[in-house]
Design a protein around this motif. Structure first.
Motif, short mmCIF file in Angstrom:
data_model
loop_
_atom_site.label_atom_id
_atom_site.label_comp_id
_atom_site.label_asym_id
_atom_site.label_seq_id
_atom_site.Cartn_x
_atom_site.Cartn_y
_atom_site.Cartn_z
N ALA A 1 0.79 -1.20 0.04
CA ALA A 1 -0.21 -0.03 -0.08
C ALA A 1 1.01 1.26 0.06
N THR A 2 0.57 2.14 -0.85
CA THR A 2 1.17 3.25 -1.10
C THR A 2 0.40 4.74 -0.57
N PHE A 3 0.72 5.45 0.44
CA PHE A 3 -0.08 6.49 0.86
C PHE A 3 0.51 7.89 0.25
N HIS A 4 -0.39 8.46 -0.16
CA HIS A 4 0.22 9.74 -0.86
C HIS A 4 -0.40 11.24 -0.20
N SER A 5 -1.35 10.94 0.57
CA SER A 5 -1.79 12.33 1.07
C SER A 5 -1.60 12.44 2.55
N ALA A 6 -1.42 13.86 2.95
CA ALA A 6 -1.09 14.30 4.21
C ALA A 6 -2.40 15.03 4.78
N GLN A 7 -2.51 14.41 6.00
CA GLN A 7 -3.96 14.76 6.50
C GLN A 7 -3.42 14.93 7.97
N THR A 8 -3.58 16.14 8.61
CA THR A 8 -3.06 16.05 10.23
C THR A 8 -4.39 15.47 11.04
N ARG A 9 -5.70 15.76 10.71
CA ARG A 9 -6.71 15.24 11.43
C ARG A 9 -7.68 15.01 10.31
N SER A 10 -8.20 13.73 10.03
CA SER A 10 -8.91 13.29 9.04
C SER A 10 -10.24 12.61 9.69
N ARG A 11 -11.26 13.45 9.56
CA ARG A 11 -12.55 12.83 10.02
C ARG A 11 -12.81 11.96 9.24
N ALA A 12 -12.65 11.88 7.69
CA ALA A 12 -13.00 10.54 7.07
C ALA A 12 -12.47 9.62 7.49
N LEU A 13 -11.05 9.56 7.59
CA LEU A 13 -10.19 8.31 7.87
C LEU A 13 -10.63 7.79 9.29
N SER B 1 3.61 10.60 8.36
CA SER B 1 2.99 10.98 9.81
C SER B 1 1.37 10.55 9.69
N THR B 2 0.82 10.77 8.54
CA THR B 2 -0.66 10.73 8.39
C THR B 2 -1.07 8.85 8.63
N VAL B 3 -0.05 8.40 8.07
CA VAL B 3 -0.26 6.59 8.50
C VAL B 3 -0.09 6.44 9.91
N VAL B 4 0.91 7.08 10.49
CA VAL B 4 1.24 6.52 11.89
C VAL B 4 0.02 7.26 12.81
N ASP B 5 -0.47 8.41 12.55
CA ASP B 5 -1.45 8.87 13.54
C ASP B 5 -2.84 8.34 13.31
N HIS B 6 -3.27 7.83 12.01
CA HIS B 6 -4.45 7.59 11.84
C HIS B 6 -4.47 5.95 11.90
N LEU B 7 -3.38 5.25 11.38
CA LEU B 7 -3.50 3.83 11.54
C LEU B 7 -2.66 2.88 12.53
N GLY B 8 -1.39 3.62 12.93
CA GLY B 8 -0.61 3.21 13.86
C GLY B 8 0.43 2.52 13.08
N GLY B 9 1.39 1.85 13.43
CA GLY B 9 2.51 1.10 12.74
C GLY B 9 3.23 2.12 12.03
N ASP B 10 4.06 1.82 10.89
CA ASP B 10 5.02 2.69 10.30
C ASP B 10 4.95 2.36 8.66
N ALA B 11 5.71 3.13 7.99
CA ALA B 11 5.90 3.05 6.66
C ALA B 11 7.10 3.58 6.19
N VAL B 12 7.65 2.79 5.03
CA VAL B 12 8.81 3.05 4.53
C VAL B 12 8.66 4.39 3.56
N ILE B 13 9.54 5.44 3.57
CA ILE B 13 9.32 6.45 2.80
C ILE B 13 10.04 6.27 1.29
N ILE B 14 9.21 6.22 0.16
CA ILE B 14 9.93 6.05 -1.20
C ILE B 14 9.11 7.14 -1.88
#
Length: 388
Positions: free
Chosen positions: A115-127, A153-166
């Motif tokens: 999964a690749t996450f493109h967007s940056a959302q500090t607080r997403s009600r939708a997510l 940061s969006t992944v960590v804040d909303h989903l927990g865990g981490d992601a590699v940056i590419i």
């Protein structure tokens, strides 16, 4: 490898995620991989042979703008057929929680998912609201990629865990070698300044640049502003009509024209006010040799190495933007230093580098899935334990 790429946004309209998926697919095909793409597209839209349409898309307000997404029974059925027929080793889903074919594919995929996450959302009600729906799909994701620190940061804040940056990829040599158009080439007395983006999306910041135009023209009366992009911006057009030939609206332009534009102008302005996780056009402009001035959003600061590859101005501050444009047009040595730094810095965004990193993720996920699927050969201790 057999690789399936899923794009949630319609190929009817240009956009950063669509371009990323398209370019990644073509780079992987060039390297000999078997690649198929699933994405929304209207029947009248010309799409490459490797793209399968999930059906037409509807405009939906999502992530601070209006996105064209595909969902419903038809999209679900086509996604299921595509997954079954592809027999993929890896399914790479972009924006997996977007309410479109990405989310459908995430829930249906049996192959290992990247999964690749493109967007940056500090607080997403939708997510936050969608989390219970997407929670079962999280288990299918074997590896997470974020295109920037902000997306991570969006992944960590909303989903927990981490992601590699590419990061997003750019064909840097294509922009570096592009030929300019004489009508867009500026001079010391008549510099050309470009904007490229959706004209009717406030967060793209055209109104900020428009407010700065008269201030810039006071100091540089020969300057010309070239504004490219789709969308209706009648109020801004009306305001800028007072400046005649100093402001030219180019409308939507092709990829070739974009390369030519960025290779021609003295400055490219990125006045976005928010919602940006990367800044792909900034990298393209740097690759083409244009000087770049961008709002000081965290994502843009990172792409510009804190101002070493380009100039930064206070987000939303048109007066400060006009001052920075003046500095960039008069500070020849400063522009040259930034250009030299940018020429080296953009290499990390070249598709050769980015594709190699993504392929490493694919290989890791595919090998892990193969090990998990291979039955372990019983040894004597196992046999005795079962038959004791």
């Amino acid at each position: 490898m057999r690789i399936g790429l899923v794009c949630p946004y319609s190929f009817d309209m240009p956009g950063g995620v669509q371009f990323h998926v398209r370019d990644l697919a073509e780079k992987l095909l060039e390297q000999g991989e078997s690649v198929q793409v699933l994405a929304p597209a209207d029947e009248r839209t010309e799409i490459p042979d490797y793209v399968t349409s999930s059906g037409g898309a509807l405009p939906v307000r999502y992530n601070g703008s209006v996105a064209r997404l595909s969902f419903g029974p038809v999209a679900a059925a086509r996604t299921q057929r595509w997954l079954a027929g592809g027999e993929f080793d890896v399914v790479h889903i972009h924006e997996p929680f977007a309410p479109s074919v990405s989310l459908i594919a995430l829930r249906q995929a049996e192959a290992p998912v990247v999964a690749t996450f493109h967007s940056a959302q500090t607080r997403s009600r939708a997510l936050q609201a969608a989390y219970p729906l997407v929670r079962p799909g999280l288990e299918r994701i074997r590896a997470r990629i974020a295109v920037s620190e902000d997306a991570r940061s969006t992944v960590v804040d909303h989903l927990g865990g981490d992601a590699v940056i590419i990061p997003n990829g750019v064909f840097t040599r294509r922009f570096a070698q592009a030929r300019g158009e004489q009508e867009w080439v500026g001079s010391a007395e008549e510099p050309t300044i470009a904007f490229l983006g959706r004209l009717d999306e406030p967060r793209k910041g055209l109104h900020v640049l428009a407010t700065a135009v008269p201030m810039v023209l006071q100091r540089h009366p020969g300057a010309r502003f070239l504004i490219a992009g789709q969308g209706d911006a009648a109020p801004v057009r009306a305001d800028l009509a007072h400046y005649g030939a100093a402001v030219q609206f180019l409308g939507g332009i092709s990829e070739r024209s974009k390369s030519a534009l960025l290779s021609s102008v003295d400055l490219y302005i990125a006045p976005q006010t928010g919602g940006e996780s990367f800044g792909i056009v900034i990298v393209e402009a740097l690759s083409a040799g244009a000087g770049v001035i961008a709002s000081d959003l965290p994502a843009f600061q990172r792409v510009l190495d804190g101002g070493r590859s380009g100039y930064l101005f206070r987000t939303g501050d048109a007066a400060h933007l006009s001052e920075v444009i003046d500095e960039a047009l008069t500070d020849t040595d400063g522009r040259l230093r930034r250009h030299e730094h940018a020429r080296e810095a953009v290499r990390r965004y070249d598709w050769d580098t980015v594709t190699a990193q993504i392929r490493e993720v694919y290989q890791m996920v595919a090998e892990a899935a193969q090990v998990q699927a291979t039955p372990r050969r019983p040894n004597l201790r196992d046999w005795l334990g079962r038959n004791r």
